[in-house]
Design a protein around this motif. Structure first.
Motif, short mmCIF file in Angstrom:
data_model
loop_
_atom_site.label_atom_id
_atom_site.label_comp_id
_atom_site.label_asym_id
_atom_site.label_seq_id
_atom_site.Cartn_x
_atom_site.Cartn_y
_atom_site.Cartn_z
N GLY A 117 0.81 -1.20 0.01
CA GLY A 117 0.09 -0.21 -0.25
C GLY A 117 0.88 1.25 0.05
O GLY A 117 2.14 1.33 0.27
N SER A 395 -7.48 7.39 -2.68
CA SER A 395 -8.58 6.21 -3.21
C SER A 395 -8.49 6.10 -4.73
O SER A 395 -8.88 5.33 -5.21
N TYR A 399 -3.62 1.16 -5.80
CA TYR A 399 -2.73 0.53 -4.58
C TYR A 399 -3.07 1.36 -3.48
O TYR A 399 -2.19 1.34 -2.47
N TYR A 401 -5.66 0.70 -1.39
CA TYR A 401 -6.24 -0.26 -0.77
C TYR A 401 -7.04 0.39 0.60
O TYR A 401 -8.08 1.05 0.04
N ASN A 402 -6.63 0.05 1.56
CA ASN A 402 -7.54 0.48 2.97
C ASN A 402 -6.56 1.22 3.67
O ASN A 402 -5.84 1.28 4.50
N ASN A 406 -2.31 -2.16 2.52
CA ASN A 406 -2.62 -3.57 1.99
C ASN A 406 -2.30 -4.78 2.90
O ASN A 406 -1.25 -5.25 3.21
N ARG A 408 -3.19 -7.89 2.88
CA ARG A 408 -2.50 -9.15 2.56
C ARG A 408 -0.97 -9.13 2.38
O ARG A 408 -0.47 -10.22 2.76
N ASN A 460 -4.29 -14.11 -1.61
CA ASN A 460 -4.74 -13.22 -2.74
C ASN A 460 -5.68 -13.99 -3.61
O ASN A 460 -6.36 -13.42 -4.48
N PRO A 465 -6.74 -8.66 -4.80
CA PRO A 465 -6.45 -7.02 -4.65
C PRO A 465 -7.27 -6.22 -5.97
O PRO A 465 -7.40 -6.96 -6.94
#
Length: 516
Positions: A117, A395, A399, A401-402, A406, A408, A460, A465
């Protein structure tokens, strides 16, 4: 007292300068050293990467790594087998980790953003720092002198350092074999002193890989300067194991010979420690002092060169990613000098045991990061990146993400390292744990990379993603229609072919390093 006006003035003065007529914005995500390297700055050819590995592979660390393995019960032949195998794996890792730099011309700092991220990428950069220790007064004085010389030598050609170190290596080799009557010494005649040869060999291989693992992880920092596709590949696969293995072999032979020549009760694996012993053995004669002086120059210049290549420039690239508006590669390199004093890393190699313990501890973090990066780039994303989104901190970037993280990547990183920490804690603190945990720790780099690689793929698979399969170039001028014409791949391929045809010998000198 600082006023708002003064703060604004200094903020503008300290801001990282951009290229003239730059079509990119210097902000918290981007500066001149973070953008995909433009064609005019791609100057490294095959022999340029050969030069890189002459500095990285022919150094004190390569000299000592083989000798250090001897202290763990391996004989000389077994130690050299570990070095050879580890050298080949190192070359393969360098190719894999440097692929995105060769193709997309981005470094490790930027490439970490698609795995962790936009904000999460800060963490892989920060965890590269080393622990603290202590230093004697005379060593501290030498350390300060080295830092001063390092500051003046940053970004200078390194052909002199390589030449002097090679002279030191072969000079000590010729002296050692001649003084020992042509014999390679007892270490090449003795059997292994450990009952677990298999595990010792695996430990030696992983220690070898781990000592160059951090450099391989950030290899895209260097391959992004390639003037054509394929320039780094054969160079790294061939020259990395050759230079490392030859240097380590010489180190083992010299160490073995000095056991008999000097009548040593314990093996002196570090040439820096060995030189004063040799001088004392010859009664501090003028000839011995002169020989030790010139040999020391080779060792010092080699360490300065390796510090610039693997520490200063790499650290500068990472720091540029932490604060692109205020730091570039050059500023980050000088900041590293200050940090280098504060963290006091000088006794990490005080003993053979501590040397390998430090390398093993470093691998606990580096190995999972390597597994995550390789799995993400080659398997999950199929080498397809949306480059512009790697420089957007909101956003609108795939890349992001949140909130810029990331989960993950961090989950796979944790799963790749959690099984290694019991052995790491035991090795560092002397705690008693089951032998199985220690054996897992002995295979840190291999298992850490494999565990995180598999974990990332599984995560993943169930939680893919956003933006998989999307790719586009980096738009210097923000012309989005450039990507929709469908011809940017062909144009990039044509440019690479043109670069290959225009490669000149002057662009591939061993002393050549990127224009920073």
């Amino acid at each position: 007292m600082f006023t708002k006006e003064k703060l604004s003035y200094w903020a503008k003065r300290l801001k990282v300068p951009a290229d003239e007529d730059a079509r990119y914005k210097t902000d918290i995500w981007c500066n001149r050293d973070l953008i995909p390297i433009p064609k005019e700055r791609r100057t490294w050819g095959i022999w340029g990467y050969c030069g890189y590995w002459t500095v990285s592979g022919s150094c004190v660390s390569a000299w000592t790594i083989g000798s250090t393995m001897l202290s763990y019960g391996l004989n000389a032949q077994q130690a050299m087998a570990c070095i050879a195998v580890g050298g080949v794996i190192t070359g393969l890792l360098a190719i894999g980790c440097g692929w995105m730099g060769e193709v997309h011309h981005i470094g490790f700092t930027v490439s970490s953003r698609f795995s962790y991220g936009m904000r999460g990428a800060y963490i892989p950069v920060i965890i590269r720092y080393l622990p603290t220790s202590q230093l004697a007064k005379n060593d501290f004085i030498g350390f300060i002198i080295a830092l001063i010389l390092f500051g003046f030598l940053m970004q200078k050609p390194f052909i002199a350092s390589f030449t002097t170190f090679v002279g030191t290596m072969f000079g000590m080799l010729i002296w050692a074999v001649h003084a020992n009557g042509g014999s390679a010494g007892p270490l090449f005649k003795s059997a292994a002193t450990t009952d677990n040869v298999g595990w010792a060999i695996m430990y030696g291989i992983t220690a070898m890989i781990g000592s160059w693992g951090a450099g391989c992880l950030g290899q895209s920092d260097w391959t992004r300067y390639a003037n054509r596709r394929g320039a780094p590949t054969l160079s790294q696969l061939i020259f990395a194991p050759i230079f490392i293995t030859i240097t380590a072999l010489i180190g083992v032979v010299v160490t073995s010979c000095t056991v008999e020549i000097l009548g040593l009760e314990t093996i002196i694996w570090n040439p820096i420690d060995l030189l004063p012993v040799i001088q004392q053995f010859y009664g501090n004669s003028s000839g011995a002092r002169a020989a030790v002086f010139f040999a020391s120059i080779g060792l010092v210049l080699s360490q300065l060169a390796i510090t610039v290549v693997l520490n200063s420039v790499s650290c500068g690239m990472d720091m540029a990613g932490l604060a692109p508006r205020w730091l570039n590669i050059r500023r980050g390199g000088y900041l590293m000098i200050i940090v280098g004093v504060l963290v006091q890393p000088w006794t990490l190699v005080a003993t053979a045991q501590r040397f390998l313990t430090v390398l093993s501890g470093f691998r606990v973090f580096m190995a999972p990061m390597t597994g995550v990066m390789l799995a993400d780039y080659f398997v999950v994303r199929q080498r397809k990146l949306k480059l512009n989104d790697l420089y957007r901190g909101d956003s609108t970037s795939i890349y992001w993400y949140n909130r810029g993280f990331n989960w993950r990547g961090f989950s796979a990183f944790g799963l790749g390292s959690v099984f290694l920490f019991p052995g790491f804690i035991a090795a560092g603190g002397g705690y008693s744990i089951p032998i199985a945990w220690l054996r897992l720790f002995n295979l840190t780099f291999i298992l850490g990379t494999v565990f995180s690689f598999i974990a990332f793929l599984i995560i993943n698979y169930f939680f893919p993603p956003p933006g998989l399969g999307e790719e586009s170039p980096f738009y210097l001028d923000g012309a989005d229609d450039y990507a929709t014409k469908g011809d940017w791949k062909a144009e990039i391929g044509a440019k690479d072919e043109e670069s290959a045809s225009e490669e000149k010998a002057a662009e591939t000198e061993i002393s050549e390093f990127p224009v920073l």
